[in-house]
Structure formats: structure tokens, C-alpha cells
Design a protein around this motif. Structure first.
Motif, PDB file in Angstrom:
ATOM      1  N   CYS A 155       0.816  -1.229   0.000  1.00  0.00           N
ATOM      2  CA  CYS A 155       0.000   0.000   0.000  1.00  0.00           C
ATOM      3  C   CYS A 155       0.835   1.256   0.000  1.00  0.00           C
ATOM      4  CB  CYS A 155      -0.969   0.004   1.184  1.00  0.00           C
ATOM      5  SG  CYS A 155      -0.192  -0.223   2.798  1.00  0.00           S
ATOM      6  N   GLY A 156       1.905   1.260  -0.775  1.00  0.00           N
ATOM      7  CA  GLY A 156       2.658   2.481  -0.980  1.00  0.00           C
ATOM      8  C   GLY A 156       3.377   2.989   0.245  1.00  0.00           C
ATOM      9  N   ALA A 157       3.301   4.303   0.454  1.00  0.00           N
ATOM     10  CA  ALA A 157       4.071   4.956   1.509  1.00  0.00           C
ATOM     11  C   ALA A 157       3.738   4.416   2.893  1.00  0.00           C
ATOM     12  CB  ALA A 157       3.817   6.469   1.460  1.00  0.00           C
ATOM     13  N   ALA A 158       2.473   4.122   3.150  1.00  0.00           N
ATOM     14  CA  ALA A 158       2.083   3.607   4.474  1.00  0.00           C
ATOM     15  C   ALA A 158       2.764   2.269   4.753  1.00  0.00           C
ATOM     16  CB  ALA A 158       0.563   3.463   4.557  1.00  0.00           C
ATOM     17  N   ALA A 159       2.892   1.421   3.732  1.00  0.00           N
ATOM     18  CA  ALA A 159       3.555   0.127   3.912  1.00  0.00           C
ATOM     19  C   ALA A 159       5.046   0.305   4.167  1.00  0.00           C
ATOM     20  CB  ALA A 159       3.334  -0.754   2.683  1.00  0.00           C
ATOM     21  N   VAL A 160       5.664   1.259   3.469  1.00  0.00           N
ATOM     22  CA  VAL A 160       7.083   1.538   3.697  1.00  0.00           C
ATOM     23  C   VAL A 160       7.297   1.979   5.145  1.00  0.00           C
ATOM     24  CG1 VAL A 160       9.045   2.973   3.055  1.00  0.00           C
ATOM     25  CG2 VAL A 160       7.484   2.148   1.286  1.00  0.00           C
ATOM     26  N   LEU A 161       6.444   2.890   5.615  1.00  0.00           N
ATOM     27  CA  LEU A 161       6.565   3.379   6.992  1.00  0.00           C
ATOM     28  C   LEU A 161       6.350   2.256   8.002  1.00  0.00           C
ATOM     29  CD1 LEU A 161       4.697   6.807   6.862  1.00  0.00           C
ATOM     30  CD2 LEU A 161       7.121   6.436   7.262  1.00  0.00           C
ATOM     31  N   ALA A 162       5.370   1.387   7.737  1.00  0.00           N
ATOM     32  CA  ALA A 162       5.070   0.304   8.671  1.00  0.00           C
ATOM     33  C   ALA A 162       6.169  -0.749   8.688  1.00  0.00           C
ATOM     34  CB  ALA A 162       3.739  -0.339   8.305  1.00  0.00           C
ATOM     35  N   THR A 163       6.871  -0.914   7.572  1.00  0.00           N
ATOM     36  CA  THR A 163       7.924  -1.923   7.473  1.00  0.00           C
ATOM     37  C   THR A 163       9.212  -1.457   8.121  1.00  0.00           C
ATOM     38  OG1 THR A 163       6.947  -2.684   5.390  1.00  0.00           O
ATOM     39  CG2 THR A 163       9.191  -3.393   5.844  1.00  0.00           C
ATOM     40  N   GLU A 164       9.430  -0.155   8.178  1.00  0.00           N
ATOM     41  CA  GLU A 164      10.687   0.394   8.710  1.00  0.00           C
ATOM     42  C   GLU A 164      11.010  -0.081  10.129  1.00  0.00           C
ATOM     43  OE1 GLU A 164      13.122   2.766  11.156  1.00  0.00           O
ATOM     44  OE2 GLU A 164      10.937   2.959  11.246  1.00  0.00           O
ATOM     45  N   PRO A 165      10.031  -0.117  11.083  1.00  0.00           N
ATOM     46  CA  PRO A 165      10.393  -0.579  12.422  1.00  0.00           C
ATOM     47  C   PRO A 165      10.847  -2.040  12.457  1.00  0.00           C
ATOM     48  CG  PRO A 165       8.304   0.623  12.464  1.00  0.00           C
ATOM     49  CD  PRO A 165       8.637   0.369  11.033  1.00  0.00           C
ATOM     50  N   VAL A 166      10.401  -2.837  11.495  1.00  0.00           N
ATOM     51  CA  VAL A 166      10.779  -4.253  11.467  1.00  0.00           C
ATOM     52  C   VAL A 166      12.199  -4.420  10.919  1.00  0.00           C
ATOM     53  CG1 VAL A 166      10.208  -6.541  10.558  1.00  0.00           C
ATOM     54  CG2 VAL A 166       8.383  -4.969  11.226  1.00  0.00           C
ATOM     55  N   VAL A 167      12.502  -3.715   9.823  1.00  0.00           N
ATOM     56  CA  VAL A 167      13.831  -3.861   9.207  1.00  0.00           C
ATOM     57  C   VAL A 167      14.852  -2.896   9.792  1.00  0.00           C
ATOM     58  CG1 VAL A 167      12.822  -4.674   7.058  1.00  0.00           C
ATOM     59  CG2 VAL A 167      13.332  -2.249   7.310  1.00  0.00           C
ATOM     60  N   ARG A 168      14.370  -1.879  10.517  1.00  0.00           N
ATOM     61  CA  ARG A 168      15.231  -0.847  11.106  1.00  0.00           C
ATOM     62  C   ARG A 168      16.069  -0.153  10.034  1.00  0.00           C
ATOM     63  NH1 ARG A 168      15.206  -5.200  14.655  1.00  0.00           N
ATOM     64  NH2 ARG A 168      14.388  -4.736  16.733  1.00  0.00           N
ATOM     65  N   GLY A 169      15.381   0.297   8.997  1.00  0.00           N
ATOM     66  CA  GLY A 169      16.057   1.012   7.923  1.00  0.00           C
ATOM     67  C   GLY A 169      16.260   2.470   8.273  1.00  0.00           C
ATOM     68  N   SER A 170      17.245   3.089   7.659  1.00  0.00           N
ATOM     69  CA  SER A 170      17.536   4.495   7.929  1.00  0.00           C
ATOM     70  C   SER A 170      16.471   5.380   7.284  1.00  0.00           C
ATOM     71  CB  SER A 170      18.907   4.864   7.369  1.00  0.00           C
ATOM     72  OG  SER A 170      18.911   4.756   5.951  1.00  0.00           O
ATOM     73  N   ALA A 171      16.427   6.646   7.725  1.00  0.00           N
ATOM     74  CA  ALA A 171      15.463   7.593   7.169  1.00  0.00           C
ATOM     75  C   ALA A 171      15.678   7.758   5.672  1.00  0.00           C
ATOM     76  CB  ALA A 171      15.592   8.945   7.875  1.00  0.00           C
ATOM     77  N   GLU A 172      16.933   7.734   5.238  1.00  0.00           N
ATOM     78  CA  GLU A 172      17.221   7.910   3.815  1.00  0.00           C
ATOM     79  C   GLU A 172      16.687   6.741   2.986  1.00  0.00           C
ATOM     80  OE1 GLU A 172      19.435   8.392   6.214  1.00  0.00           O
ATOM     81  OE2 GLU A 172      19.642  10.580   6.088  1.00  0.00           O
ATOM     82  N   LYS A 173      16.857   5.513   3.485  1.00  0.00           N
ATOM     83  CA  LYS A 173      16.346   4.339   2.760  1.00  0.00           C
ATOM     84  C   LYS A 173      14.827   4.396   2.656  1.00  0.00           C
ATOM     85  CE  LYS A 173      19.960   0.886   3.634  1.00  0.00           C
ATOM     86  NZ  LYS A 173      21.007   1.781   4.106  1.00  0.00           N
ATOM     87  N   VAL A 174      14.179   4.814   3.740  1.00  0.00           N
ATOM     88  CA  VAL A 174      12.722   4.933   3.738  1.00  0.00           C
ATOM     89  C   VAL A 174      12.284   5.997   2.738  1.00  0.00           C
ATOM     90  CG1 VAL A 174      10.699   5.526   5.123  1.00  0.00           C
ATOM     91  CG2 VAL A 174      12.511   4.134   6.118  1.00  0.00           C
ATOM     92  N   ALA A 175      12.969   7.129   2.729  1.00  0.00           N
ATOM     93  CA  ALA A 175      12.610   8.218   1.826  1.00  0.00           C
ATOM     94  C   ALA A 175      12.779   7.809   0.364  1.00  0.00           C
ATOM     95  CB  ALA A 175      13.450   9.450   2.119  1.00  0.00           C
ATOM     96  N   HIS A 213      18.168  13.690   4.233  1.00  0.00           N
ATOM     97  CA  HIS A 213      19.095  14.621   3.602  1.00  0.00           C
ATOM     98  C   HIS A 213      19.204  14.326   2.112  1.00  0.00           C
ATOM     99  CE1 HIS A 213      20.195  16.015   7.576  1.00  0.00           C
ATOM    100  NE2 HIS A 213      20.441  14.763   7.933  1.00  0.00           N
ATOM    101  N   VAL A 214      19.132  15.364   1.317  1.00  0.00           N
ATOM    102  CA  VAL A 214      19.191  15.216  -0.139  1.00  0.00           C
ATOM    103  C   VAL A 214      20.484  14.536  -0.574  1.00  0.00           C
ATOM    104  CG1 VAL A 214      19.312  16.479  -2.321  1.00  0.00           C
ATOM    105  CG2 VAL A 214      17.654  17.167  -0.579  1.00  0.00           C
ATOM    106  N   SER A 215      21.572  14.808   0.125  1.00  0.00           N
ATOM    107  CA  SER A 215      22.852  14.188  -0.231  1.00  0.00           C
ATOM    108  C   SER A 215      22.785  12.669  -0.136  1.00  0.00           C
ATOM    109  CB  SER A 215      23.962  14.714   0.683  1.00  0.00           C
ATOM    110  OG  SER A 215      23.664  14.447   2.041  1.00  0.00           O
ATOM    111  N   ALA A 216      22.033  12.170   0.852  1.00  0.00           N
ATOM    112  CA  ALA A 216      21.887  10.718   1.005  1.00  0.00           C
ATOM    113  C   ALA A 216      21.063  10.136  -0.140  1.00  0.00           C
ATOM    114  CB  ALA A 216      21.234  10.396   2.347  1.00  0.00           C
ATOM    115  N   LEU A 217      20.052  10.876  -0.593  1.00  0.00           N
ATOM    116  CA  LEU A 217      19.252  10.416  -1.721  1.00  0.00           C
ATOM    117  C   LEU A 217      20.104  10.359  -2.986  1.00  0.00           C
ATOM    118  CD1 LEU A 217      15.883  12.338  -1.180  1.00  0.00           C
ATOM    119  CD2 LEU A 217      16.526  10.058  -0.411  1.00  0.00           C
ATOM    120  N   ARG A 218      20.999  11.335  -3.136  1.00  0.00           N
ATOM    121  CA  ARG A 218      21.896  11.315  -4.301  1.00  0.00           C
ATOM    122  C   ARG A 218      22.802  10.091  -4.257  1.00  0.00           C
ATOM    123  NH1 ARG A 218      23.484  16.664  -3.078  1.00  0.00           N
ATOM    124  NH2 ARG A 218      22.109  18.243  -3.968  1.00  0.00           N
ATOM    125  N   ARG A 219      23.277   9.762  -3.069  1.00  0.00           N
ATOM    126  CA  ARG A 219      24.166   8.606  -2.933  1.00  0.00           C
ATOM    127  C   ARG A 219      23.442   7.308  -3.267  1.00  0.00           C
ATOM    128  NH1 ARG A 219      25.924  11.395   1.717  1.00  0.00           N
ATOM    129  NH2 ARG A 219      24.687  10.027   3.074  1.00  0.00           N
TER     130      ARG A 219
END
Length: 341
Positions: free
Chosen positions: A134-154, A302-308
Motif C-alpha cells: 500500500c505504498g508509503a504507508a507500507a514503507v513506513l510500517a515496514t521500517e520498524p521491522v527492518v530498522r532502515g535508515s530515514a534515507e532508505k525509507v525516503a 538529507h538530499v545528499s543521502a538520496l543522491r548517494r
């Protein structure tokens, strides 16, 4: 953490969410299918990469609270969007189609992401969750399980925005061809749209080209995909516990309590005595909480992380988008054919 330490950050993300909700209600944005969640993260990123660093020291506790606790509460209230009676309307075949589309898309994301594009597993999981559920909501809900960084989520949310928006323009163009595939059945087109388009708002925009029946069916099928988020998160936690040991020991299975409460909220919402006159209030609160969480995420991206991150996440999401269109159509046709035997 005291109340005073979280208030500045909470006030900031509340302001971001309020602006996003207002803009999402304007025809110029709603016709493009830009939801409040999308607008909140974009606004958060704009502020996060300009003014926010100057006030981050005072605000970061409240922003972190929004990303964590408000997100979980928003996922729980998401259960107010669906009832068990809605599921019964589309029957077993609709549920089977959703299960097959979800599982195959997510598995493909893991395989393509790690093998073909060389992405880390967390990025592949987050992109796969956004594309398959379900798009963005699923990404947000999955983040606590995988413990991904804010940049990966974004990055994962960005891919959902790009290809989910593309689907709103592509599916109406596909409608005549899809009607031919499904024997002129607008209801079947609704099932196809609901089982393959990323977000709820995008499903509505894409299915509206067909008929009111197709649109309502698409939304119900989409919400069943949303409900599958809970077992998906529990299964994902079990899989990661088995495949990612920590410090030489097996990782413990963490049952996402908010996913369980999400299912319980759906069951409660299905009861005949549930006060439906409060539905619109609960949905507004839910949208507000999720928009606040998205705003908080944007502030810490951070935009720099998205570029990376480069172009590989976008290429992965693009291939998943093609699979949802073509593979999703084949799954819909196969299940519908078997149901008639």
C-alpha cells in the motif's frame, strides 16, 4: 523525555501535516492523486534541507516521537478503512489475487534488488513493501521491522510516488485493452486495478475511468491488500530473525504489536454496533497522524543521502511497476479462469 522536550518538534510536524492535508484537498493536487502523505514528506524534505538544521536541537525529540509512536498509532487506525463485510463482497478470488500479487511482487523485489542491482536487503525490502502492499504507508510500517535508515525509507517512498503517479495516467489508457482482457467486465477491471496500483488515492484515480462499480471494487480489493500488511509484517519479522543472526546468536522474532492491533481494529470496525458516524473523524485523525509521521521522516532525510542512493532503486521500482501491470494482469486472468471452472 518530558512533554516540553517533544512539544517544539510535535508542533512543527503538526504544522507540516496540516498544510499537507489542506493542499491535498485542493483540486489541483487531488486530481494528480497527490495524497497528504506524499505532500507531507516533500514539505518535510524541503524544510529539513534548509531551515530545520538550525532548530533541530530543540525539535528532534518531538520529530523522533512522530516517526515512531505516531506512525504506529496511525497504522492501527488504518483498520477503520475496512470491514470484514467488504472482504466478503469481492469473494475468495479477490483475496487470492491480492495474496499472489503481494507475495510475487515482494519476492521479485528481493531477488532483483539484491542480485541484479546489488542493493542492500533493507532497501529491497522497503521498495518491495511499498510496491506490493500500500505504498508509503507500507514503507513506513515496514521500517520498524527492518530498522532502515530515514534515507532508505525516503528513497522507497519516492519510488512509490513516481510509479504510483504514473499508474493514474496509464491505467485509464489501458482500460479499453483491459476490458478486452477481462471480457468487457468493468468489475474485473476494478479487481485488477485494486490489486496492482500502489496507493489508495491512486487506485481511486485510476479506476474512476471505468465506472462507479469498478471504482468501488478497486477500493475494496486495495483495502484487502492493506489488511494483508499485518501478516506480512509478522512473517517478515520471522524471516529476518532466521536469516539475520545478531552477534552470533539467532535474532529474536519481534511481533509488530501495531500490526496485530491494526487487525483487531478492522475486526472491531466490522461489528454491527460500531458507531459508524465517527468514521470520518477517525479517518481524519488517521490521515493527520500518518502525515505527521511522513513530515517527520522528511525533516530527517538529507538530499545528499538520496543522491548517494543513485538510480538503482528507481530502476528496481520501475521493473516492479512493469511486473504489476503485466504479471498482475496474468494473475487476475488465471485466478478468474480457475474460479469459473
Amino acid at each position: 523525555m518530558t512533554r516540553n522536550t517533544i512539544l517544539p518538534g510535535m508542533a512543527l510536524i503538526l504544522l507540516l501535516a496540516g498544510i499537507a492535508l489542506y493542499l491535498a484537498g485542493l483540486p489541483a493536487f487531488s486530481h494528480l492523486g497527490l495524497s497528504a502523505l506524499t505532500l507531507a514528506i516533500v514539505g518535510g524534505m524541503l524544510l529539513g534541507n534548509t531551515l530545520y538544521p538550525h532548530i533541530a536541537e530543540r525539535s528532534h525529540h518531538g520529530v523522533a516521537f512522530g516517526k515512531q509512536q505516531l506512525l504506529r498509532l496511525g497504522i492501527i487506525l488504518y483498520g477503520c478503512r475496512l470491514t470484514l463485510q467488504d472482504i466478503a463482497k469481492v469473494g475468495t478470488s479477490g483475496l487470492i489475487i491480492d495474496l499472489l500479487v503481494l507475495s510475487s511482487t515482494f519476492a521479485l523485489s528481493i531477488w532483483l534488488g539484491t542480485r541484479l542491482f546489488g542493493l542492500d536487503k533493507k532497501s529491497a525490502i522497503l521498495i518491495g513493501a511499498g510496491s506490493s502492499i500500500c505504498g508509503a504507508a507500507a514503507v513506513l510500517a515496514t521500517e520498524p521491522v527492518v530498522r532502515g535508515s530515514a534515507e532508505k525509507v525516503a528513497v522507497a517512498v519516492a519510488t512509490v510516488v513516481v510509479f504510483g503517479t504514473a499508474s493514474m495516467f496509464l491505467y485509464p489508457l489501458l482500460y479499453p485493452l483491459a476490458l478486452h482482457w477481462f471480457g468487457g467486465d468493468a468489475h474485473a477491471f476494478g479487481v485488477y486495478t485494486g490489486s496492482t496500483v500502489h496507493e489508495v488515492a491512486q487506485v481511486v484515480a485510476a479506476a474512476r475511468a471505468a465506472s462507479p462499480d469498478a471504482e468501488s471494487t478497486a477500493v475494496i480489493v486495495k483495502m484487502i491488500r492493506v489488511m494483508l500488511l499485518a501478516p506480512f509484517l509478522i512473517g517478515l519479522s520471522a524471516w529476518m530473525a532466521r536469516t539475520e543472526p545478531r552477534h552470533g546468536h539467532a535474532r529474536s522474532i519481534t511481533v509488530p504489536w501495531f500490526a496485530v492491533l491494526f487487525v483487531l481494529m478492522t475486526a472491531l470496525h466490522s461489528l454491527p454496533f460500531f458507531p459508524r458516524q465517527f468514521d470520518h473523524v477517525l479517518l481524519f485523525i488517521d490521515n493527520l497522524l500518518l502525515a505527521m509521521a511522513m513530515g517527520a521522516l522528511g525533516l530527517t532525510t538529507h538530499v545528499s543521502a538520496l543522491r548517494r542512493a543513485g538510480v538503482k532503486p528507481l530502476l528496481l521500482a520501475g521493473l516492479l511497476f512493469v511486473y504489476l501491470i503485466v504479471g498482475g494482469a496474468l494473475i487476475n486472468l488465471a485466478v478468474s479462469h480457475l474460479a469459473m471452472l
